[in-house]
Design a protein around this motif. Structure first.
Motif, short mmCIF file in Angstrom:
data_model
loop_
_atom_site.label_atom_id
_atom_site.label_comp_id
_atom_site.label_asym_id
_atom_site.label_seq_id
_atom_site.Cartn_x
_atom_site.Cartn_y
_atom_site.Cartn_z
N TRP A 93 0.25 -1.62 0.47
CA TRP A 93 0.07 0.07 0.34
C TRP A 93 1.08 1.03 -0.01
CZ3 TRP A 93 -0.66 4.52 3.09
CH2 TRP A 93 -1.34 5.21 2.51
N LEU A 94 1.83 1.70 1.16
CA LEU A 94 2.90 2.44 1.13
C LEU A 94 3.05 2.74 -0.25
CD1 LEU A 94 3.86 4.46 2.51
CD2 LEU A 94 5.75 3.21 3.67
N ASP A 95 3.53 1.29 -1.15
CA ASP A 95 4.56 1.68 -2.43
C ASP A 95 3.11 2.12 -3.30
OD1 ASP A 95 6.50 0.95 -4.38
OD2 ASP A 95 4.66 0.39 -5.50
N TRP A 96 2.09 2.24 -3.20
CA TRP A 96 0.84 2.13 -4.42
C TRP A 96 0.66 4.61 -3.77
CZ3 TRP A 96 -2.34 2.59 -8.08
CH2 TRP A 96 -3.73 3.34 -7.68
N TYR A 97 1.38 4.39 -2.50
CA TYR A 97 0.55 5.66 -2.02
C TYR A 97 1.95 6.75 -2.42
CZ TYR A 97 0.91 10.18 0.19
OH TYR A 97 1.24 11.70 1.22
N ASN A 98 3.13 5.89 -2.65
CA ASN A 98 4.01 7.00 -3.14
C ASN A 98 4.19 6.52 -5.05
OD1 ASN A 98 4.76 8.10 -1.03
ND2 ASN A 98 6.80 6.57 -0.83
N TYR A 99 3.95 6.22 -5.43
CA TYR A 99 4.15 5.74 -6.80
C TYR A 99 3.17 6.24 -8.04
CZ TYR A 99 8.74 4.80 -4.95
OH TYR A 99 9.99 4.79 -4.09
N HIS A 100 2.58 5.67 -7.28
CA HIS A 100 0.91 5.41 -8.40
C HIS A 100 -0.13 6.03 -8.32
CE1 HIS A 100 2.68 2.10 -10.15
NE2 HIS A 100 3.34 1.94 -8.65
N ARG A 101 -0.45 6.34 -6.25
CA ARG A 101 -2.55 7.28 -5.84
C ARG A 101 -2.28 8.43 -6.31
NH1 ARG A 101 -3.80 9.77 -1.82
NH2 ARG A 101 -5.73 9.50 -0.70
N PRO A 102 -3.42 8.34 -7.55
CA PRO A 102 -3.31 9.85 -7.17
C PRO A 102 -3.60 10.73 -5.72
CG PRO A 102 -4.90 9.24 -8.74
CD PRO A 102 -4.04 8.10 -6.82
N HIS A 103 -2.90 12.20 -5.63
CA HIS A 103 -2.93 12.91 -4.89
C HIS A 103 -3.58 14.20 -5.40
CE1 HIS A 103 -2.04 15.11 -1.27
NE2 HIS A 103 -0.82 13.57 -0.54
N THR A 104 -5.09 14.70 -4.39
CA THR A 104 -5.45 15.93 -4.88
C THR A 104 -4.58 17.19 -4.66
OG1 THR A 104 -6.75 15.91 -3.02
CG2 THR A 104 -7.37 14.46 -4.41
N ALA A 105 -3.71 17.34 -3.39
CA ALA A 105 -2.67 18.46 -3.63
C ALA A 105 -2.12 17.99 -4.58
CB ALA A 105 -2.41 18.42 -2.30
N GLY A 114 -3.42 15.45 -8.86
CA GLY A 114 -3.58 14.05 -8.97
C GLY A 114 -2.45 13.32 -9.58
N HIS A 115 -1.54 13.92 -9.74
CA HIS A 115 -0.18 13.25 -9.48
C HIS A 115 -0.38 11.91 -8.45
CE1 HIS A 115 0.71 14.81 -13.40
NE2 HIS A 115 0.63 15.81 -13.50
N PRO A 116 0.75 11.35 -8.49
CA PRO A 116 1.21 10.69 -6.66
C PRO A 116 2.52 11.77 -7.13
CG PRO A 116 2.18 10.06 -9.17
CD PRO A 116 0.99 10.33 -9.42
N PRO A 117 3.04 11.15 -5.14
CA PRO A 117 4.02 11.88 -4.29
C PRO A 117 5.38 12.05 -5.31
CG PRO A 117 2.85 11.05 -2.91
CD PRO A 117 2.30 10.63 -3.96
N ALA A 118 5.21 10.85 -6.21
CA ALA A 118 6.67 10.64 -6.91
C ALA A 118 7.15 11.49 -7.64
CB ALA A 118 6.86 8.97 -6.56
N HIS A 119 5.90 12.23 -8.25
CA HIS A 119 6.41 13.17 -9.64
C HIS A 119 7.03 13.88 -8.93
CE1 HIS A 119 4.03 14.91 -13.46
NE2 HIS A 119 4.36 15.88 -12.47
N ARG A 120 6.98 14.40 -8.07
CA ARG A 120 7.49 16.08 -7.51
C ARG A 120 9.24 16.05 -6.97
NH1 ARG A 120 3.80 20.20 -4.19
NH2 ARG A 120 2.32 20.67 -5.93
N VAL A 121 9.48 13.84 -7.44
CA VAL A 121 10.72 13.88 -6.74
C VAL A 121 11.36 12.90 -8.21
CG1 VAL A 121 12.06 12.85 -5.39
CG2 VAL A 121 10.14 14.11 -4.68
N THR A 122 11.43 12.96 -9.09
CA THR A 122 12.02 12.81 -10.28
C THR A 122 13.83 12.83 -10.13
OG1 THR A 122 12.23 14.52 -11.29
CG2 THR A 122 10.32 13.13 -11.17
N ASN A 123 14.56 12.44 -9.00
CA ASN A 123 16.03 12.64 -9.48
C ASN A 123 16.76 12.71 -10.69
OD1 ASN A 123 15.64 11.32 -7.32
ND2 ASN A 123 15.50 9.09 -7.94
#
Length: 317
Positions: free
Chosen positions: A287-299, A302-311
């Motif tokens: 579930w944590l992997d889903w949250y970080n890399y796949h789950r849409p975040h309204t804030a 609609g992107h997952p958190p990893a979208h803002r940390v692309t390295n």
């Protein structure tokens, strides 16, 4: 601003009025020329005579008198209940003896913000903030969660049987470090929340964020016992991190990680009935992997958190 359904702009109205007043055009001729009704042409000609060019703008359609408006004492009662109890129009209407639509109009008329924009504890408007770059601020908190006894708890067996089946199952402590900018989360299920456990979690969380290209500069915690001890401050100093604490009795200051814990409660901990605590713990990494890399975040649009940390090189330097 011109009314959305207006046939003429203020400039067109002025031209029409001048044709009638200054040039002596008949009303019907001027109305046909500007493709409006004679009544409209008469209105703008009259306003031009009375107020000149300044009379060509739209006026409020609000009536001068509203004899059916809700009496002022009832409006004051509705507003007082709203501020004291923070309830919506339907419940306000029941207590005040008016229609829900009337309660809603009272709130709108007096500029009361919607409940979603208010802090639940204080009733004050929520002041939202977000750091500009990943790692500037990491929120840390612990969620205490009752363990599931073998055979299942009340979600599986029902509340009466589930209570008797506890048998001292104890609690799990979910430690979470959540980045303020990206909402990227590192989380572990640990047996307690002692100072040594919290310090060890901070070291592992910092290493995890570093592996994801995020340099942690500050951490924000509440004033729990473990975060005020020398063990915590020494660990922060060793890692080059500045510790920060929320104001006493103000958990909303650490609201991002508090909201994360509410999300994991809804989407993982109580999302389905588990028959053992081990089964629930085994499901947490996925579930944590889903949250970080796949789950849409309204804030995050609609992107997952990893979208803002692309390295990408030097993206967040």
């Amino acid at each position: 601003m011109t009314h959305a359904n207006a046939s003429l702009t203020p400039t067109g109205r002025l031209r029409l009025a001048r044709c009638v007043v200054d040039d002596g055009w008949p009303l019907r001729a001027a109305a046909a020329r500007f493709q409006v009704s004679p009544t409209t042409a008469q209105r703008w000609a009259r306003r031009y005579r009375e107020h000149g060019p300044a009379g060509m703008t739209d006026r409020s359609s609000r009536p001068h008198h509203s004899p059916a408006r809700t009496p002022a004492p009832i409006e004051a009662h509705v507003l007082a209940m709203r501020r004291a109890h923070r309830i919506g129009p339907a419940r306000l209407a029941t207590r005040a003896g008016i229609a829900p639509s009337t309660a809603h109009r009272i709130l709108i008329r007096h500029g009361e913000p919607v409940l979603a924009c208010l802090d639940r504890a204080t009733g004050e408007p929520v002041r939202r903030y977000e750091r500009d770059q990943p790692g500037e601020l990491v929120h840390i908190d612990v969620k205490k969660l009752a363990r599931i006894p073998d055979g299942g708890g009340h979600k599986t067996l029902g509340r009466p049987t589930g209570r008797t089946n506890r048998n001292g199952a104890g609690y799990a402590y979910i430690h979470t470090a959540l980045d303020d900018h990206s909402r990227l989360a590192y989380s572990e299920i640990l047996p307690n929340e002692t100072a040594a456990t919290c310090a060890g979690f901070l070291r592992r969380a910092t290493a995890w964020f570093t592996a994801h290209g995020v340099r942690v500069h500050r951490v924000l915690t509440d004033n729990a016992w473990a975060y005020t001890k020398n063990t915590w401050h020494t660990t922060c100093a060793d890692l080059g991190i500045q510790p920060r604490h929320t104001r006493p009795w103000r958990p909303q200051t650490n609201g991002k990680v508090e909201r994360f814990h509410r999300t994991l409660t809804d989407e993982w901990a109580y999302h389905q009935p588990y028959t053992t605590d081990t089964a629930r713990c085994d499901a947490y990494p996925d579930w944590l992997d889903w949250y970080n890399y796949h789950r849409p975040h309204t804030a995050l649009g609609g992107h997952p958190p990893a979208h803002r940390v692309t390295n990408l090189p030097e993206q967040h330097i």
